[in-house]
Design an enzyme around this catalytic site. Structure first.
Site, PDB file in Angstrom:
ATOM      1  CD  GLU A  50      -0.829  29.509  33.226  1.00  0.00           C
ATOM      2  OE1 GLU A  50      -0.412  30.832  32.839  1.00  0.00           O
ATOM      3  OE2 GLU A  50      -0.094  28.787  33.611  1.00  0.00           O
ATOM      4  CG  ASP A  61       1.452  40.039  34.549  1.00  0.00           C
ATOM      5  OD1 ASP A  61       1.793  38.780  33.888  1.00  0.00           O
ATOM      6  OD2 ASP A  61       0.505  40.228  35.240  1.00  0.00           O
ATOM      7  CE1 TYR A 176       5.096  30.146  33.026  1.00  0.00           C
ATOM      8  CE2 TYR A 176       2.598  29.769  33.634  1.00  0.00           C
ATOM      9  CZ  TYR A 176       3.790  30.629  33.107  1.00  0.00           C
ATOM     10  OH  TYR A 176       3.370  31.438  31.861  1.00  0.00           O
TER      11      TYR A 176
END
Length: 279
Positions: A50, A61, A176
């Site tokens: 990734e 994040d 995911y």
């Protein structure tokens, strides 16, 4: 024809193990070091890469990846340069899947049609765009699928059975699963809870399920690998890189080995676990 992502997951499954998916930020801490790292990851043990596209407002994040993005942007990284890096990587590696992970804004500014054409030409295999929900599939997801790129969707601990079909409707490549509620690197994944979640998701799809957002050590990677089809590690790799930088955030001779050594230990841990589903 099978995609690189499909082929790689099938190969790992045939070995009775999970795939190791490694995340690094494109351009961190500089173009040359990042490209060298991208090229080194497969030999170190990464099954799928990734490649994070740096963005000024990375809402999903944690501090480590936020800082990596800022370092990359300060060094001049752009989406065009990220695609160029993948193209260069493909000159020496035509089998390792590369997934771009990031946010919609850089793609929108670049131009969706131009981006998809350039990404496909560069050798990108899939996209993870964390701020585009299923309700916005017309923006990028459906055009990406039409262009031959897998659009990989995130499922979370709060994605219930009512919401899950919408999340999975146009997902391709793999699912995911975000193992924690919150940002990357914020907490440790609970292997038992993850195992239950993976089982539940697999009742709705035949796609592989990779787990990330809470895997920090070889031990935790091994625990997750017992149930998941893939184990995603990102913040720990970024932390290893950051620890080697000098006072001006420049790479040192220790930068590349610090990351590849950790990838090697993670790969050994994942490969040492026979998946329960494969027994």
């Amino acid at each position: 024809m099978s995609t690189r992502i499909e082929t790689r997951f099938k190969a790992c499954a045939a070995e009775g193990r999970a795939a190791l998916v490694t995340f690094v930020t494109a351009g961190d801490p500089d173009f040359e070091t990042s490209l060298a790292l991208l090229k080194a990851l497969p030999a170190a043990g990464a099954d799928i890469i990734e490649f994070g596209v740096p963005f000024t407002d990375p809402m999903a994040d944690g501090p480590a990846i936020q800082a990596a993005g800022l370092r990359a942007l300060a060094a001049g990284q752009t989406l065009a340069k990220t695609l160029a890096m993948v193209k260069t990587f493909r000159e020496g590696d035509d089998t390792t899947p590369v997934v771009l992970m990031g946010y919609y804004n850089p793609v929108y500014v670049y131009g969706v049609e131009r981006f998809l054409n350039d990404a496909k030409a560069a050798g990108v295999d899939g996209l993870v765009v964390v701020d585009l929900p299923p309700e916005e599939d017309n923006e990028l997801c459906l055009p990406a699928l039409a262009a031959g790129l897998d659009f990989i969707r995130l499922a979370t601990p709060t994605t219930d059975d009512k919401r899950l079909p919408a999340v999975l409707a146009h997902t391709a490549g793999f699912v995911y699963y975000v193992s924690i509620t919150g940002i990357t690197g914020a907490a440790q994944a609970d292997p038992a809870a993850v195992g239950q979640a993976v089982t539940r998701i697999k009742r709705h799809t035949a796609l592989p399920v990779a787990v990330g957002f809470g895997v920090k050590t070889p031990e935790s990677a091994a625990a997750i690998a017992a149930n998941a089809d893939g184990v995603v590690v990102g913040s720990a790799l970024i932390d290893a890189l950051r620890a080697t930088l000098d006072a001006e955030d420049r790479a040192t001779p220790a930068t590349l080995p610090a990351v590849t050594d950790l990838v090697g230990r993670l790969a050994d841990a994942v490969r040492g676990v026979r998946r329960q589903a494969a027994e």
